[in-house]
Write an enzyme that holds these catalytic residues in place. Structure first.
Site, PDB file in Angstrom:
ATOM      1  N   ASN A  17      -2.442  -2.871  16.045  1.00 47.08           N
ATOM      2  CA  ASN A  17      -2.330  -3.417  14.695  1.00 47.08           C
ATOM      3  C   ASN A  17      -1.152  -2.766  13.985  1.00 47.08           C
ATOM      4  OD1 ASN A  17      -2.923  -4.480  12.137  1.00 47.08           O
ATOM      5  ND2 ASN A  17      -4.331  -2.787  11.665  1.00 47.08           N
ATOM      6  N   ARG A  62       2.331  15.148   6.152  1.00 48.49           N
ATOM      7  CA  ARG A  62       3.164  15.606   7.269  1.00 48.49           C
ATOM      8  C   ARG A  62       4.665  15.612   6.960  1.00 48.49           C
ATOM      9  NH1 ARG A  62       1.259  11.952  11.944  1.00 48.49           N
ATOM     10  NH2 ARG A  62       0.281  10.786  10.247  1.00 48.49           N
ATOM     11  N   LEU A  76       0.856  -1.192   0.000  1.00 53.27           N
ATOM     12  CA  LEU A  76       0.000   0.000   0.000  1.00 53.27           C
ATOM     13  C   LEU A  76       0.889   1.239   0.000  1.00 53.27           C
ATOM     14  CD1 LEU A  76      -2.783  -0.994   2.580  1.00 53.27           C
ATOM     15  CD2 LEU A  76      -2.595  -1.530   0.142  1.00 53.27           C
TER      16      LEU A  76
HETATM   17  C1  UD1 Z   1      -3.622   1.889   9.686  1.00 51.87           C
HETATM   18  C2  UD1 Z   1      -4.539   0.856  10.317  1.00 51.87           C
HETATM   19  C3  UD1 Z   1      -4.317   0.827  11.833  1.00 51.87           C
HETATM   20  C4  UD1 Z   1      -2.874   0.533  12.138  1.00 51.87           C
HETATM   21  C5  UD1 Z   1      -1.968   1.532  11.418  1.00 51.87           C
HETATM   22  C6  UD1 Z   1      -0.519   1.101  11.545  1.00 51.87           C
HETATM   23  C7  UD1 Z   1      -6.567   0.804   8.952  1.00 51.87           C
HETATM   24  C8  UD1 Z   1      -7.974   1.252   8.827  1.00 51.87           C
HETATM   25  N1  UD1 Z   1      -5.908   1.195  10.016  1.00 51.87           N
HETATM   26  O1  UD1 Z   1      -4.018   3.150  10.186  1.00 51.87           O
HETATM   27  O2  UD1 Z   1      -5.142  -0.167  12.422  1.00 51.87           O
HETATM   28  O3  UD1 Z   1      -2.652   0.590  13.536  1.00 51.87           O
HETATM   29  O4  UD1 Z   1      -2.266   1.582  10.001  1.00 51.87           O
HETATM   30  O5  UD1 Z   1       0.305   2.090  11.018  1.00 51.87           O
HETATM   31  O6  UD1 Z   1      -6.092   0.078   8.101  1.00 51.87           O
HETATM   32  N2  UD1 Z   1      -3.122   3.805   2.098  1.00 51.87           N
HETATM   33  C9  UD1 Z   1      -3.455   3.678   0.756  1.00 51.87           C
HETATM   34  N3  UD1 Z   1      -4.679   4.105   0.351  1.00 51.87           N
HETATM   35  C10 UD1 Z   1      -5.590   4.624   1.210  1.00 51.87           C
HETATM   36  C11 UD1 Z   1      -5.241   4.765   2.571  1.00 51.87           C
HETATM   37  C12 UD1 Z   1      -4.002   4.325   2.980  1.00 51.87           C
HETATM   38  O7  UD1 Z   1      -2.655   3.215  -0.045  1.00 51.87           O
HETATM   39  O8  UD1 Z   1      -6.700   4.974   0.746  1.00 51.87           O
HETATM   40  C13 UD1 Z   1      -1.784   3.349   2.541  1.00 51.87           C
HETATM   41  C14 UD1 Z   1      -0.911   4.453   3.076  1.00 51.87           C
HETATM   42  O9  UD1 Z   1      -0.088   4.969   2.056  1.00 51.87           O
HETATM   43  C15 UD1 Z   1      -0.087   3.723   4.137  1.00 51.87           C
HETATM   44  C16 UD1 Z   1      -1.002   2.617   4.615  1.00 51.87           C
HETATM   45  O10 UD1 Z   1      -1.970   2.448   3.617  1.00 51.87           O
HETATM   46  O11 UD1 Z   1       1.070   3.145   3.606  1.00 51.87           O
HETATM   47  C17 UD1 Z   1      -1.657   2.936   5.948  1.00 51.87           C
HETATM   48  O12 UD1 Z   1      -2.411   4.091   5.821  1.00 51.87           O
HETATM   49  P1  UD1 Z   1      -2.546   5.140   6.986  1.00 51.87           P
HETATM   50  O13 UD1 Z   1      -3.429   6.228   6.556  1.00 51.87           O
HETATM   51  O14 UD1 Z   1      -1.200   5.490   7.500  1.00 51.87           O
HETATM   52  O15 UD1 Z   1      -3.328   4.256   8.061  1.00 51.87           O
HETATM   53  P2  UD1 Z   1      -3.553   4.589   9.568  1.00 51.87           P
HETATM   54  O16 UD1 Z   1      -4.729   5.470   9.690  1.00 51.87           O
HETATM   55  O17 UD1 Z   1      -2.300   4.993  10.195  1.00 51.87           O
END
Ligand code: UD1
Ligand code: CA
Length: 456
Positions: free
Chosen positions: A167, A15, A8
């Site tokens: 998680n 930030r 992902l």
């Molecule tokens: C997510 C998890 C959370 C976990 C945390 C760990 C979910 C809903 N939550 O939260 O449980 O503790 O990661 O760091 O999964 N991304 C995409 N497309 C999107 C959204 C995100 O590619 O539409 C990718 C981001 O680039 C990133 C990863 O997914 O690499 C995680 O996304 P992020 O927004 O950081 O998730 P958190 O809200 O931190």
């Protein structure tokens, strides 16, 4: 077992306050995404799918040589929505591994433990206990200790917020199961996102066991959201590199002040590295090598018993056994030194070979040259290799002695055992064994008097 690794990488990374997509920021000169990709490539029979998004064209272009499928997520509607974009590329029998493009230091061992928990009846989830779990999804377990679901920070009750097991986001499961669950995700939550984490509760409801495993260190699962976290992971990575060097028998005068932004093709015995040394690219270093302080070595081959004194830059060069370099020497690409060559302070060598036992000890530029053996090049010698348009070679044959402050106007050859008088500008080939010099005769004027200041 075919593993489909979904990385992902569509998040924006606001930030970081950067014009560059977050996953292109670097740890040890390798992008975050490249780290994740390289680790995933350690798994056998693995295919990589990268989910990219906002500003992601640049990511795709920059890393176009990766052996991966690039899948665009046009709008970032959550981690579940991101995984959904890869649905058509997943077979029911595949094992799917989810990694984050901004979590660069995950170890292969942690992935192995995760994959070992995947079967038709179970899935693997990587969790970690944090002193301060703020911001992370919490692992909710029942009285018997079984995982029931994951609750995101923003959706968690006060009670759930006290849970310290979180998680990491990294998980593995069967393709068929993943597809049946992600297609049913809803976004009725605090962030109105499609949460991948909701598949955990669906799995439990379908009778699939959630088997958790844990990384050896928390640093492995830390993500990069800002520059401070980026620098933390750089230091963690470098500490690991320093440990590896010491395990391989290298003496580091200060393990906190050596950086490895590449790899070693080979490392001999009894190498000693002073402070502030940087290794980049692929280096090969022989036995009994001393590397002085503030030195940078990039894509080079250093032979046995070489002494590199402080403040040298060695870039795409070869240093033969028993040679002594520096202090303050610069070896540029295609500098190739044979055995027992001495290169001293403020000497720059580029695209030149220097044969055995030759010495260039002070203040010289040697470019596009072939230097024989046992040649002595005096201080301030310059090979004038460039006429403003083309480059030409200088050849200095075995045993020649070049006096100080000589300019050699290439193309030109200095013969075997020839001597060049100091201060010469050599424009024609010079014969073997003879003294050649270009110097106006020294004269003294007996009757000359110093001028005196005129009275006003
Ligand atoms: C997510 C998890 C959370 C976990 C945390 C760990 C979910 C809903 N939550 O939260 O449980 O503790 O990661 O760091 O999964 N991304 C995409 N497309 C999107 C959204 C995100 O590619 O539409 C990718 C981001 O680039 C990133 C990863 O997914 O690499 C995680 O996304 P992020 O927004 O950081 O998730 P958190 O809200 O931190
Ligand atoms: Ca995050």
């Amino acid at each position: 077992m075919t593993v489909k690794t979904i990385i992902l990488a569509a998040g924006q990374g606001t930030r970081m306050r950067s014009a560059m997509p977050k996953v292109l920021h670097k740890v040890a000169k390798r992008s975050l995404l490249q780290h994740v990709y390289d680790t995933s490539k350690l798994i056998d029979d693995n295919e990589v799918l990268i989910i990219y998004g906002h500003g992601g064209e640049l990511v795709k272009q920059t890393l176009s040589e990766l052996d991966a499928q690039w899948i665009e997520q046009k709008q970032q509607l959550g981690t579940g929505h991101a995984v959904l974009q890869a649905e058509s590329m997943i077979e029911n029998e595949d094992t799917v591994l989810i990694l984050y493009g901004d979590v660069p230091l995950l170890a292969k061992q942690s992935i192995d433990s995760l994959l070992a928990n995947v079967s038709a009846q179970s899935m693997g989830l990587l969790t970690v206990v944090l002193e301060n779990p703020t911001g992370y999804g919490r692992i909710v377990r029942d009285e018997s200790g079984q995982v029931r679901k994951i609750v995101e920070q923003k959706d968690a009750s006060d009670q759930q917020q006290l849970i310290t097991e979180v998680n990491t986001g990294i998980l593995a499961l069967k393709g068929g199961q993943l597809k049946s669950w992600v297609s049913r995700l809803e976004n009725n939550n605090a962030q109105q996102e499609f949460y991948l984490t909701d598949v955990i509760e669906m799995a439990v409801n379908d009778g699939i066991a959630i088997k958790t495993s844990h990384p050896e260190t928390v640093d492995e699962v830390l993500g990069v959201n800002n520059r401070k976290q980026l620098s933390h992971l750089e230091r963690v990575y470098q500490a690991g590199q320093a440990d590896k060097l010491m395990e391989q028998g290298v003496t580091l005068l200060d393990p906190a002040r050596v950086d490895c932004r590449g790899s070693f093709v080979s490392l001999g015995q009894d190498i000693s590295v002073d402070i502030n040394v940087i290794f980049e690219g692929k280096n090969s270093i022989g036995n009994n090598v001393n590397i002085g302080a503030n030195t940078m070595i990039n894509n080079s081959v250093i032979g046995d018993n070489v002494e590199i004194l402080a403040n040298c830059v060695i870039d795409n060069a070869v240093v033969g056994a028993g040679s002594r370099i520096g202090p303050f020497a610069r070896l540029r690409p295609l500098a190739e030194l044979a055995e027992q060559v001495h290169v001293g302070n403020f000497v720059e060598i580029k695209k030149a070979t220097v044969a055995k036992g030759s010495k260039i000890n002070h203040l010289s530029y040697i470019g596009d040259a072939t230097i024989g053996s046992q040649v002595n090049i005096g201080a301030g010698t310059i090979t004038c290799n460039y006429d403003g348009v083309n480059k030409f070679r200088t050849v200095i044959e075995d045993g020649a002695f070049i006096g100080s402050d000589t300019q050699l106007i290439a193309p030109v050859t200095v013969g075997k055992n020839a001597t060049i008088g100091a201060g010469s500008t050599i424009t024609k080939n010079t014969p073997d064994d003879q003294l050649t010099l270009t110097r106006s005769k020294q004269i003294s004027i007996q009757s000359w008097q110093r001028p005196v200041k005129k009275e006003q």
